[in-house]
Design an enzyme around this catalytic site. Structure first.
Site, short mmCIF file in Angstrom:
data_model
loop_
_atom_site.label_atom_id
_atom_site.label_comp_id
_atom_site.label_asym_id
_atom_site.label_seq_id
_atom_site.Cartn_x
_atom_site.Cartn_y
_atom_site.Cartn_z
N ARG A 123 0.86 -1.19 0.00
CA ARG A 123 0.00 0.00 0.00
C ARG A 123 0.89 1.24 0.00
O ARG A 123 2.11 1.12 0.11
CB ARG A 123 -0.94 -0.01 1.21
CG ARG A 123 -0.24 0.17 2.53
CD ARG A 123 -1.24 0.16 3.68
NE ARG A 123 -0.65 0.67 4.89
CZ ARG A 123 -1.24 0.65 6.08
NH1 ARG A 123 -2.45 0.13 6.20
NH2 ARG A 123 -0.64 1.14 7.13
N ASN A 161 -4.69 8.12 4.13
CA ASN A 161 -4.44 7.41 5.39
C ASN A 161 -2.95 7.47 5.72
O ASN A 161 -2.13 7.02 4.92
CB ASN A 161 -4.86 5.94 5.27
CG ASN A 161 -4.87 5.23 6.60
OD1 ASN A 161 -5.66 5.56 7.47
ND2 ASN A 161 -3.99 4.26 6.77
N GLU A 162 -2.64 8.03 6.86
CA GLU A 162 -1.25 8.06 7.33
C GLU A 162 -0.28 8.44 6.20
O GLU A 162 0.60 7.67 5.82
CB GLU A 162 -0.85 6.71 7.95
CG GLU A 162 -1.60 6.40 9.22
CD GLU A 162 -1.06 5.17 9.95
OE1 GLU A 162 -0.40 4.33 9.31
OE2 GLU A 162 -1.30 5.05 11.16
N GLU A 314 -7.35 5.69 15.45
CA GLU A 314 -7.09 4.25 15.43
C GLU A 314 -6.25 3.87 16.64
O GLU A 314 -5.27 4.54 16.97
CB GLU A 314 -6.34 3.85 14.15
CG GLU A 314 -7.09 4.12 12.88
CD GLU A 314 -6.29 3.73 11.64
OE1 GLU A 314 -5.48 2.80 11.73
OE2 GLU A 314 -6.48 4.38 10.61
N GLU A 362 -2.61 -7.96 7.47
CA GLU A 362 -2.91 -7.60 8.86
C GLU A 362 -3.90 -8.56 9.51
O GLU A 362 -4.61 -8.18 10.45
CB GLU A 362 -3.39 -6.14 8.92
CG GLU A 362 -2.25 -5.21 8.53
CD GLU A 362 -2.56 -3.73 8.66
OE1 GLU A 362 -1.64 -2.97 9.01
OE2 GLU A 362 -3.72 -3.33 8.38
N PHE A 364 -3.42 -10.91 11.51
CA PHE A 364 -3.14 -11.17 12.92
C PHE A 364 -3.14 -9.89 13.76
O PHE A 364 -2.70 -9.90 14.90
CB PHE A 364 -1.84 -11.96 13.08
CG PHE A 364 -1.95 -13.34 12.50
CD1 PHE A 364 -2.91 -14.24 12.97
CD2 PHE A 364 -1.15 -13.74 11.44
CE1 PHE A 364 -3.05 -15.49 12.41
CE2 PHE A 364 -1.28 -15.00 10.88
CZ PHE A 364 -2.23 -15.89 11.36
N HIS A 365 -3.58 -8.80 13.15
CA HIS A 365 -3.79 -7.56 13.91
C HIS A 365 -5.20 -7.64 14.50
O HIS A 365 -6.14 -8.01 13.81
CB HIS A 365 -3.68 -6.37 12.96
CG HIS A 365 -3.63 -5.03 13.63
ND1 HIS A 365 -4.71 -4.50 14.31
CD2 HIS A 365 -2.64 -4.13 13.73
CE1 HIS A 365 -4.37 -3.31 14.79
NE2 HIS A 365 -3.12 -3.06 14.45
C1 GLA Z 1 -2.50 2.25 11.07
C2 GLA Z 1 -3.13 2.22 9.70
C3 GLA Z 1 -4.07 1.06 9.54
C4 GLA Z 1 -3.44 -0.22 10.01
C5 GLA Z 1 -2.94 -0.06 11.41
C6 GLA Z 1 -2.26 -1.28 11.95
O1 GLA Z 1 -3.37 2.72 12.03
O2 GLA Z 1 -3.81 3.42 9.44
O3 GLA Z 1 -4.43 0.97 8.18
O4 GLA Z 1 -2.37 -0.56 9.16
O5 GLA Z 1 -2.01 0.99 11.46
O6 GLA Z 1 -1.78 -1.03 13.25
#
Ligand code: GLA
Length: 663
Positions: A123, A161-162, A314, A362, A364-365
């Site tokens: 990404r 996003n980020e 988040e 992700e 396992f997140h």
């Molecule tokens: C950030 C990202 C999310 C995800 C989380 C995982 O918050 O914005 O898309 O990748 O990290 O911790």
């Protein structure tokens, strides 16, 4: 650069919260069959979820081929959310372009400093400077805003996003040159600012200037510094372009983009000025004994950027999956850290993500709904938290936190300090910032953060952990602050260089040396990892200095070794200078004394270790970060908003317990 833009008139977080704490998270329904969506809303209702973020990673689903639009699934979801009383923070999906974009337009892919392409398949594989990327991003933002701007579920826009990618490719190089022309006007000015007389780097043509691609040996630090500034600005341009598109359709709907916590790559002071809502993602390690301190730092910083309530966009309900070893949150910790954020100004407590994925990088997140499903402990705790936040929301939202202390932080100083060729690679701006904030946190002293050029008049004490570069305006600001009665305490490596990373005369700005009573700064004596230096009454770490001080300013001296008898801590009237990093207890003690001298006192006296106390409006939050129950003396009678219990004089907090007391 002007800070503190007047945002009155723009929409804000209150337009989305409407007196409730937003509770929910990233919702990625495109990963699930539609039957699951109905299961999701049932569970969302059970958990008190009132907000989801949709569409963050939906670009390929929304635009499966160039120019196509597949909105039907999102229409159904927006309606489903609305029918179930869940507001939507709608994202522009521009952080993860579909594979076809990179395949058809390789110019959209960023390159690292070695010229290697960052391919699709993960990404954030977009170049901030690619005209093609920006065109496609604008088009999808435009169509989303046109389609959903009037939808009753829409509460906020979430752009990208980020934001975090750098690009060293050719289109970025051209954009960098344009940025430099605007900053410097002439090549002479650039050559002067970059000190290109060193190592024969003088530029005779703008075309010769590149992003700092990998050279044979060390890079020009001023070039690297400007490239970091440019990267932050180029990403900000992407954000502003999309923000302006959605805001044109919906001037009444607030816009945000989520920061990573204390992220190196963005001048977040500058960015926050462009946001209606400041939001952050926060993931302290549940095993880290300093997790609460780190959380508090990020929360204080985000609140200061927002100048009021902010959004925890988040966090993780359980483990993340990007550390070497990923620990779950023990029972009660998710609640404690969520309420810590509320205590420090959050009006929104949200997660990545609603339902834990079964596939992808992700899986396992954790999610609010874990693989274990609704019977899992994580979901049960989420449900309890949702109910509690709903119960206290009306009393909490919109309330401000008063702080008498400001900690100064500046990304440009961090960028300049984080380069090769420094006196010590052990000195890390972020670690030093954490150490000083931790000392205040452990002393139960509430602090804001501020930019060095902000108006500091409202603070009794200003703390400078480290500002390696300072502009003249920042120095003037500090001098004026002390002259007009403020108390200042500064750590080492402050005021060393100007905005071009040019060392100031004498190795530290002469005006600052005079302020602190430093006659000559002979040498820095950085310490090795784990090494300490004895001083009167404490031990220093990381750094020491050979200073010749003015008469009477030394408060404490080095003992033994090469610096024996030389001043370690200096004080001239209201200005203090600390030439080492005292060990944590010593720094806490020193700051407690300096704060008391400035008339700033802990939130409560006699608090047990590991209990955090914060006042938000007239509410008092007490948070027990320990696993053992504790009793806290609280003067006067209070009602605990979480339990409804009346408390007089004493409050007992269980393991990871929290009380929210109203007088
Ligand atoms: C950030 C990202 C999310 C995800 C989380 C995982 O918050 O914005 O898309 O990748 O990290 O911790």
């Amino acid at each position: 650069m002007t800070y503190r833009k007047d945002r009155s008139g723009d929409p804000g977080l209150a337009d989305a919260t409407r007196g409730r704490i937003l509770f929910g998270g990233d919702y990625n329904p495109e990963q699930w069959p539609e039957e699951t969506w109905h299961e999701d809303v049932r569970l969302m209702r059970e958990a008190g979820v009132n907000s989801v973020t949709l569409g963050v990673f939906s670009w390929a689903k929304l635009e499966p081929e160039p120019g196509a639009r597949e909105f039907g699934w999102l229409d159904r979801l927006m309606d489903l959310m609305h029918t179930n009383g869940v507001g939507v923070v709608l994202a522009t999906p521009t952080s993860s372009p579909p594979p076809w974009l990179g395949r058809l337009h390789p110019d959209t892919l960023p390159r690292d400093e070695n010229g290697r392409v960052e391919w699709w398949g993960g990404r954030q594989h977009f170049s901030h400077s690619s005209a093609t990327y920006r065109r496609y991003a604008a088009a999808i933002a435009e169509d989303l805003a046109a389609r959903y701007g009037g939808h009753p579920a829409l509460t906020m826009w979430h752009i990208n996003n980020e934001y975090c990618t750098a690009d060293h490719g050719d289109e970025a190089a051209a954009a960098f040159r344009r940025w430099l022309r605007t900053r410097y006007g002439t090549l002479d000015a650039l050559n002067t600012a970059w000190g290109t007389a060193f190592w024969s780097q003088g530029y005779d043509s703008w075309d010769g200037i590149l992003p700092p691609r990998t050279p044979h040996y060390m890079k020009n630090p001023a070039q690297v510094l400007d490239f970091r500034r440019f990267t932050s600005d180029a990403l900000l341009e992407c954000y502003v372009a999309e923000r302006d598109i959605v805001a044109r359709h919906t001037p009444h709907v607030p816009v945000t983009t989520n920061f990573m916590p204390l992220f190196f790559g963005q001048d977040a002071w500058r960015w926050a000025e462009e946001e209606d809502v400041v939001s952050v993602d926060l993931y302290p390690d549940p095993r880290d004994p300093l997790g609460p301190q780190h959380g508090a730092l990020i929360q204080d910083l985000t609140r200061s950027q927002a100048r009021g309530p902010w959004m925890l966009m988040e966090q993780a309900a359980g483990p993340v999956n990007w550390r070497g070893v990923n620990h779950p949150k023990p029972r009660g910790l998710n609640r404690l850290w969520s309420l810590q954020a509320v205590a420090r100004g959050a009006d929104a407590v949200c997660y990545f993500q609603w339902r834990q994925s079964r596939q992808g990088a992700e899986k396992f997140h954790s999610g609010m709904v874990p693989h274990a499903g609704e019977r899992g402990r994580t979901f049960q705790e989420v449900k309890q938290l949702g109910a509690e936040l709903a119960a206290i929301g009306g009393e909490v939202t919109g309330r401000h936190i008063g702080a008498d202390i400001a900690i100064l932080h500046d990304w440009h100083a961090w960028w300049a300090a984080a380069q090769d060729g420094r006196p010590s690679a052990q000195v890390d701006h972020s670690a030093v910032l954490h150490a000083w904030h931790r000392a205040l946190w452990e002393a139960h002293l509430t602090a804001d953060f501020a930019h060095p050029e902000h108006d500091l008049a409202g603070y009794r004490l200003v703390v400078v952990p480290q500002l390696y570069t300072m502009t003249d305006a920042a120095i003037d600001n500090l001098l004026a602050y002390v002259r007009t009665g403020g108390v200042l305490v500064s750590g080492f490596l402050t005021g060393v260089a100007d905005q071009d990373d040019r060392v100031r005369p004498g190795g530290m700005d002469p005006r600052l040396r005079e302020l602190f009573g430093i006659h000559v700064l002979h040498e820095w004596w950085p310490l090795d990892e784990g090494e300490t230096v004895d001083c009167d009454g404490f031990r220093g770490t990381l750094w020491s200095e050979e200073i010749e001080a003015e008469e009477g300013v030394a408060q404490s001296a080095y003992q033994g070794g090469e610096l024996d008898g030389l001043p370690a801590v200096l004080r001239r009237d209201r200005a203090w200078y600390v030439s080492t990093l005292p060990e944590p207890d010593a720094l806490r003690g020193l700051l407690t004394r300096i704060a008391a001298g400035a008339g700033v006192h802990p939130v409560l006296d006699g608090l047990p270790d590991r209990v955090e106390a914060v006042r938000r409006g007239d509410l008092l939050f007490l948070l027990n970060h320990g696993r053992e129950p504790v009793t806290v003396d609280v003067p006067g009678a209070h009602t605990d908003l979480l339990t409804g219990d009346k408390a007089a004089e004493r409050v007992t907090l269980g393991r990871y317990g929290v009380a929210v007391l109203r007088p």
